[in-house]
Design a protein around this motif. Sequence first.
Motif, PDB file in Angstrom:
ATOM      1  N   THR A   1      40.872  35.151  33.028  1.00 34.99           N
ATOM      2  CA  THR A   1      40.251  36.471  32.903  1.00 34.99           C
ATOM      3  C   THR A   1      38.784  36.237  32.581  1.00 34.99           C
ATOM      4  O   THR A   1      38.406  35.157  32.119  1.00 34.99           O
ATOM      5  CB  THR A   1      40.851  37.285  31.741  1.00 34.99           C
ATOM      6  N   GLN A   2      37.975  37.234  32.844  1.00 34.83           N
ATOM      7  CA  GLN A   2      36.585  37.214  32.357  1.00 34.83           C
ATOM      8  C   GLN A   2      36.422  38.439  31.463  1.00 34.83           C
ATOM      9  O   GLN A   2      37.268  39.330  31.463  1.00 34.83           O
ATOM     10  CB  GLN A   2      35.596  37.143  33.521  1.00 34.83           C
ATOM     11  N   ASP A   3      35.329  38.460  30.717  1.00 30.61           N
ATOM     12  CA  ASP A   3      35.197  39.476  29.672  1.00 30.61           C
ATOM     13  C   ASP A   3      35.166  40.914  30.189  1.00 30.61           C
ATOM     14  O   ASP A   3      35.697  41.821  29.541  1.00 30.61           O
ATOM     15  CB  ASP A   3      33.957  39.202  28.822  1.00 30.61           C
TER      16      ASP A   3
ATOM     17  N   GLY B   1      22.475  48.969  45.259  1.00 32.08           N
ATOM     18  CA  GLY B   1      22.442  49.294  43.836  1.00 32.08           C
ATOM     19  C   GLY B   1      22.987  48.221  42.919  1.00 32.08           C
ATOM     20  O   GLY B   1      22.759  48.236  41.721  1.00 32.08           O
ATOM     21  N   ARG B   2      23.728  47.252  43.459  1.00 29.77           N
ATOM     22  CA  ARG B   2      24.360  46.239  42.602  1.00 29.77           C
ATOM     23  C   ARG B   2      23.333  45.418  41.823  1.00 29.77           C
ATOM     24  O   ARG B   2      23.597  44.942  40.720  1.00 29.77           O
ATOM     25  CB  ARG B   2      25.238  45.330  43.461  1.00 29.77           C
ATOM     26  N   SER B   3      22.143  45.255  42.394  1.00 29.19           N
ATOM     27  CA  SER B   3      21.112  44.454  41.726  1.00 29.19           C
ATOM     28  C   SER B   3      20.523  45.179  40.529  1.00 29.19           C
ATOM     29  O   SER B   3      19.777  44.590  39.755  1.00 29.19           O
ATOM     30  CB  SER B   3      19.986  44.149  42.720  1.00 29.19           C
TER      31      SER B   3
ATOM     32  N   SER C   1      35.002  44.164  44.171  1.00 23.07           N
ATOM     33  CA  SER C   1      35.499  43.619  42.918  1.00 23.07           C
ATOM     34  C   SER C   1      36.945  44.013  42.632  1.00 23.07           C
ATOM     35  O   SER C   1      37.489  44.945  43.214  1.00 23.07           O
ATOM     36  CB  SER C   1      34.575  44.098  41.805  1.00 23.07           C
ATOM     37  N   SER C   2      37.543  43.303  41.673  1.00 21.74           N
ATOM     38  CA  SER C   2      38.919  43.586  41.262  1.00 21.74           C
ATOM     39  C   SER C   2      38.965  44.568  40.105  1.00 21.74           C
ATOM     40  O   SER C   2      40.029  44.842  39.585  1.00 21.74           O
ATOM     41  CB  SER C   2      39.579  42.292  40.808  1.00 21.74           C
ATOM     42  N   ARG C   3      37.792  45.072  39.693  1.00 22.88           N
ATOM     43  CA  ARG C   3      37.760  45.857  38.449  1.00 22.88           C
ATOM     44  C   ARG C   3      38.743  47.019  38.490  1.00 22.88           C
ATOM     45  O   ARG C   3      38.653  47.907  39.326  1.00 22.88           O
ATOM     46  CB  ARG C   3      36.326  46.333  38.157  1.00 22.88           C
ATOM     47  N   GLU C   4      39.685  47.017  37.554  1.00 26.70           N
ATOM     48  CA  GLU C   4      40.671  48.087  37.564  1.00 26.70           C
ATOM     49  C   GLU C   4      40.073  49.362  36.994  1.00 26.70           C
ATOM     50  O   GLU C   4      40.655  50.434  37.112  1.00 26.70           O
ATOM     51  CB  GLU C   4      41.948  47.673  36.842  1.00 26.70           C
TER      52      GLU C   4
ATOM     53  N   LEU D   1      30.567  49.274  28.526  1.00 22.47           N
ATOM     54  CA  LEU D   1      31.576  50.295  28.234  1.00 22.47           C
ATOM     55  C   LEU D   1      32.944  49.962  28.829  1.00 22.47           C
ATOM     56  O   LEU D   1      33.831  50.802  28.867  1.00 22.47           O
ATOM     57  CB  LEU D   1      31.093  51.651  28.770  1.00 22.47           C
ATOM     58  N   ARG D   2      33.118  48.730  29.289  1.00 18.66           N
ATOM     59  CA  ARG D   2      34.371  48.358  29.953  1.00 18.66           C
ATOM     60  C   ARG D   2      35.618  48.510  29.057  1.00 18.66           C
ATOM     61  O   ARG D   2      36.723  48.583  29.550  1.00 18.66           O
ATOM     62  CB  ARG D   2      34.285  46.919  30.464  1.00 18.66           C
ATOM     63  N   SER D   3      35.425  48.503  27.736  1.00 14.81           N
ATOM     64  CA  SER D   3      36.593  48.636  26.847  1.00 14.81           C
ATOM     65  C   SER D   3      36.765  50.070  26.382  1.00 14.81           C
ATOM     66  O   SER D   3      37.565  50.347  25.493  1.00 14.81           O
ATOM     67  CB  SER D   3      36.433  47.731  25.621  1.00 14.81           C
TER      68      SER D   3
ATOM     69  N   SER E   1      41.692  37.967  36.886  1.00 12.17           N
ATOM     70  CA  SER E   1      41.242  39.363  36.925  1.00 12.17           C
ATOM     71  C   SER E   1      39.793  39.409  37.413  1.00 12.17           C
ATOM     72  O   SER E   1      38.914  39.980  36.778  1.00 12.17           O
ATOM     73  CB  SER E   1      41.385  40.012  35.550  1.00 12.17           C
ATOM     74  N   ASP E   2      39.571  38.785  38.535  1.00 13.03           N
ATOM     75  CA  ASP E   2      38.264  38.795  39.164  1.00 13.03           C
ATOM     76  C   ASP E   2      38.459  38.481  40.635  1.00 13.03           C
ATOM     77  O   ASP E   2      39.230  37.571  40.975  1.00 13.03           O
ATOM     78  CB  ASP E   2      37.345  37.754  38.515  1.00 13.03           C
ATOM     79  N   SER E   3      37.774  39.221  41.489  1.00  8.95           N
ATOM     80  CA  SER E   3      38.056  39.095  42.923  1.00  8.95           C
ATOM     81  C   SER E   3      37.684  37.731  43.497  1.00  8.95           C
ATOM     82  O   SER E   3      38.165  37.366  44.563  1.00  8.95           O
ATOM     83  CB  SER E   3      37.337  40.189  43.697  1.00  8.95           C
ATOM     84  N   HIS E   4      36.825  36.982  42.791  1.00 11.93           N
ATOM     85  CA  HIS E   4      36.453  35.671  43.323  1.00 11.93           C
ATOM     86  C   HIS E   4      37.325  34.532  42.804  1.00 11.93           C
ATOM     87  O   HIS E   4      36.981  33.354  42.974  1.00 11.93           O
ATOM     88  CB  HIS E   4      34.961  35.405  43.088  1.00 11.93           C
TER      89      HIS E   4
ATOM     90  N   ASN F   1      27.057  36.459  46.393  1.00  7.50           N
ATOM     91  CA  ASN F   1      28.049  36.794  47.419  1.00  7.50           C
ATOM     92  C   ASN F   1      28.066  38.264  47.820  1.00  7.50           C
ATOM     93  O   ASN F   1      28.721  38.636  48.779  1.00  7.50           O
ATOM     94  CB  ASN F   1      29.452  36.344  46.959  1.00  7.50           C
ATOM     95  N   ARG F   2      27.408  39.115  47.054  1.00  9.96           N
ATOM     96  CA  ARG F   2      27.476  40.549  47.366  1.00  9.96           C
ATOM     97  C   ARG F   2      26.073  41.145  47.355  1.00  9.96           C
ATOM     98  O   ARG F   2      25.283  40.847  46.458  1.00  9.96           O
ATOM     99  CB  ARG F   2      28.338  41.283  46.331  1.00  9.96           C
ATOM    100  N   ASN F   3      25.791  41.986  48.336  1.00  5.49           N
ATOM    101  CA  ASN F   3      24.488  42.657  48.377  1.00  5.49           C
ATOM    102  C   ASN F   3      24.664  44.155  48.571  1.00  5.49           C
ATOM    103  O   ASN F   3      23.897  44.797  49.269  1.00  5.49           O
ATOM    104  CB  ASN F   3      23.602  42.061  49.480  1.00  5.49           C
TER     105      ASN F   3
ATOM    106  N   ASP G   1      31.533  35.574  30.576  1.00  2.13           N
ATOM    107  CA  ASP G   1      30.422  35.225  31.463  1.00  2.13           C
ATOM    108  C   ASP G   1      29.678  36.439  32.030  1.00  2.13           C
ATOM    109  O   ASP G   1      28.548  36.320  32.483  1.00  2.13           O
ATOM    110  CB  ASP G   1      30.938  34.364  32.630  1.00  2.13           C
ATOM    111  N   HIS G   2      30.296  37.609  31.998  1.00  2.00           N
ATOM    112  CA  HIS G   2      29.676  38.784  32.632  1.00  2.00           C
ATOM    113  C   HIS G   2      28.735  39.520  31.677  1.00  2.00           C
ATOM    114  O   HIS G   2      27.571  39.738  31.962  1.00  2.00           O
ATOM    115  CB  HIS G   2      30.751  39.754  33.115  1.00  2.00           C
ATOM    116  N   ASN G   3      29.301  39.948  30.561  1.00  2.00           N
ATOM    117  CA  ASN G   3      28.556  40.788  29.608  1.00  2.00           C
ATOM    118  C   ASN G   3      27.912  39.945  28.536  1.00  2.00           C
ATOM    119  O   ASN G   3      28.364  39.930  27.397  1.00  2.00           O
ATOM    120  CB  ASN G   3      29.544  41.713  28.894  1.00  2.00           C
TER     121      ASN G   3
HETATM  122  C1  MIC Z   1      32.020  41.272  40.662  1.00  5.77           C
HETATM  123  O1  MIC Z   1      31.579  40.279  41.220  1.00  5.77           O
HETATM  124  O2  MIC Z   1      31.910  42.424  41.125  1.00  5.77           O
HETATM  125  C2  MIC Z   1      32.768  41.093  39.369  1.00  5.77           C
HETATM  126  C3  MIC Z   1      31.972  41.726  38.314  1.00  5.77           C
HETATM  127  O3  MIC Z   1      32.913  39.730  39.076  1.00  5.77           O
HETATM  128  C4  MIC Z   1      34.135  41.738  39.538  1.00  5.77           C
HETATM  129  C5  MIC Z   1      34.904  41.909  38.320  1.00  5.77           C
HETATM  130  C6  MIC Z   1      34.435  43.043  37.480  1.00  5.77           C
HETATM  131  O4  MIC Z   1      34.135  44.113  37.990  1.00  5.77           O
HETATM  132  O5  MIC Z   1      34.452  42.841  36.264  1.00  5.77           O
HETATM  133  C7  MIC Z   1      35.045  41.101  40.569  1.00  5.77           C
HETATM  134  O6  MIC Z   1      34.567  40.552  41.517  1.00  5.77           O
HETATM  135  O7  MIC Z   1      36.272  41.256  40.480  1.00  5.77           O
END
Ligand code: MIC
Length: 639
Positions: free
Chosen positions: A34-36, A383-385, A532-535, A491-493, A118-121, A378-380, A64-66
């Motif tokens: 998992t990541q944070d 707004g993601r930037s 992403s896999s973010r639920e 605010l993920r939690s 719990s991460d799409s990569h 890997n993603r462009n 690693d994220h937040n």
């Molecule tokens: C992403 O690359 O979009 C993320 C952040 O790693 C996500 C996970 C997330 O939204 O926390 C992912 O790829 O699953």
Amino acid sequence: MALNITYQIIKKHLLSGELTPGAEIAIAIDQTLTQDATGTMAYLQLEALGVDRVQTELSVSYVDHNTLQNSFENADDHRYLQSVAARYGIYFSRPGNGICHQVHLERFGAPGKTLLGSDSHTPTAGGLGMLAFGAGGLDVAVAMAGGPYYLKVPEVVKINLTGRLAPWVGAKDIILEVLRRLTVKGGIGRVMEYAGPGVKQLSVPERATIANMGAELGATSSIFPSDEVTREFLKAQQRESAWSALEAEPGARYDEELTINLDQLEPLAACPHSPDAVRTIKAIGPVPVDQVAIGSCTNSSYHDLRLVAQILKGKVVHPRVSLVVSPGSRQVYQMLARDGILEDLIASGARILEAACGPCIGMGQAPPSGGVSVRTFNRNFPGRSGTADAKVYLTGPAAAAATALTGTLTDPRDLGDPPAQPAVAVIVDDRMIIAPPENNREVEVLRGPNIKPLPRQVPLPEQLKLPVLLKVGDNITTDHIMPAGAKVLPLRSNIPAISKYVFASIDESFPQRARESGGGVVVGGENYGQGSSREHAALAPMYLEVKVVLAKSFARIHQANLVNFGILPLTFTDPADYDRLEQGDILVIDAVHQQLKQNTLTISNVTRGWSFAAAHALSPRQVEIIRAGGLLNYTRLKS
Ligand code: MIC
Ligand code: SF4
């Protein structure tokens, strides 16, 4: 039947179901990560499942994220994650130790095993011959608790690599070429299995770059054979005992084959705003660039960053360009420091960040307004930037470094001969990974005020009568549905707080409208929920009482997340019905429970007085989950 690598691993882990493409199976999961940013929810869910200790061979929690820690929220999450890991028998990789996928590859991954993250990569570990899947946090929690992972048997595509890469052409160009040919929908329902003489020329980190971006194809996973190169990699990591050989059986069956002749590849870039908008750098031309960002789980290995430093050495970054570099792991960082590479990077004017996701997920280093950023990520997606109107190009590390010097998008072949790449000793130091204690029951779990209890879904009612809250187009990403970045990630939690940002970049009034009308339906085009896999992209809409998403097609992980949280994913049987629907139309589905027994349901548009059919691709188990109001309710009902 002779088996490909994917089916060999599935067969070894199969708990129920048939190995027929499209059929639902359950498999055993050996390892989880998992990541944070997704982990806090996964662990809240693990706690709700009521086990005493994880049942996997190995589970690791990464941070690693937040890591910006603008205020207390992230630090509270980190403290919660560390304590909950100790409580449930999970290894904890501390903030600063690196990006989950890079560290997992280096320190834990093993050929032939299954990994759920719990991460799409998570399929990055396919570079080592691991069968790795990205999933929502709840699926990972269930796997940690010893439950199976359910998936549809994927088709397997053989990607045959022939010939030799030309100088300055690298692993990133291979996967960009696959994306160019197959698009962001090309991998849906499939595992990409790499084969052929070209494989031997690729190191494990290079294979991992390719497996990593299989996520952008929408693929279920990507995998490489495990060979002598894999053995050498694991040996250098002092983990040779984790090695085993893995190759397709002679004459193995594949659903499709694709050949890439490496000789013919050129340096490529994905243009704004999609990873499949791929062209040769030469054809794109010398676009002026404001920022270059190097790192992320795609391209942050020692070799990638050394190549960057070799290009920059003795020169200085172009005056228009801000160059940022983030190493993938503490191991990589220490090796760069030991070998004087860090010094070369610093001297060139690179801004060095910590070993984390950083700019890849919009945590700082947003480009200027209307700016152009060249990234090894890997993603462009728009707004993601962090800058709504920025334009992001994705390239390999050599092109990124060349661009940082010239200030315009540059083909690295313009640099002359490539530098030599001598092998060096790997630094192995796991002291930033905390092993769980034996007496885990005695550990106290620490929660801060930002960690709010999980909202609950209600069971599916008999009739649904709901307005269309929003109609969107094709390839809507989870970044559209539930943005990340420095403002929202903390605010993920806290689902009530994060739900205020649902669809923020498309329609700011969405959350309010959803609340005022007591929920509704979202209408989407093809490949809804890619990325992403973010639920949270399901959990927050669930909190806003979105009950149905009606789309032309779905991305795999997002569709599973919708089901897990009791939101009904339906597809149009006639795409023309998509055109006829409008925002505000009231839709009625009568006798939903009854109708779910068939594959198609009838929906009436009572505003306009017509009806249409919609299909669901749910397994009988998933139908029960939807009826119960999500996986947690379903699991509770069953126990
Ligand atoms: C992403 O690359 O979009 C993320 C952040 O790693 C996500 C996970 C997330 O939204 O926390 C992912 O790829 O699953
Ligand atoms: Fe982190 Fe970016 Fe990789 Fe996601 S894609 S895990 S945000 S580095």
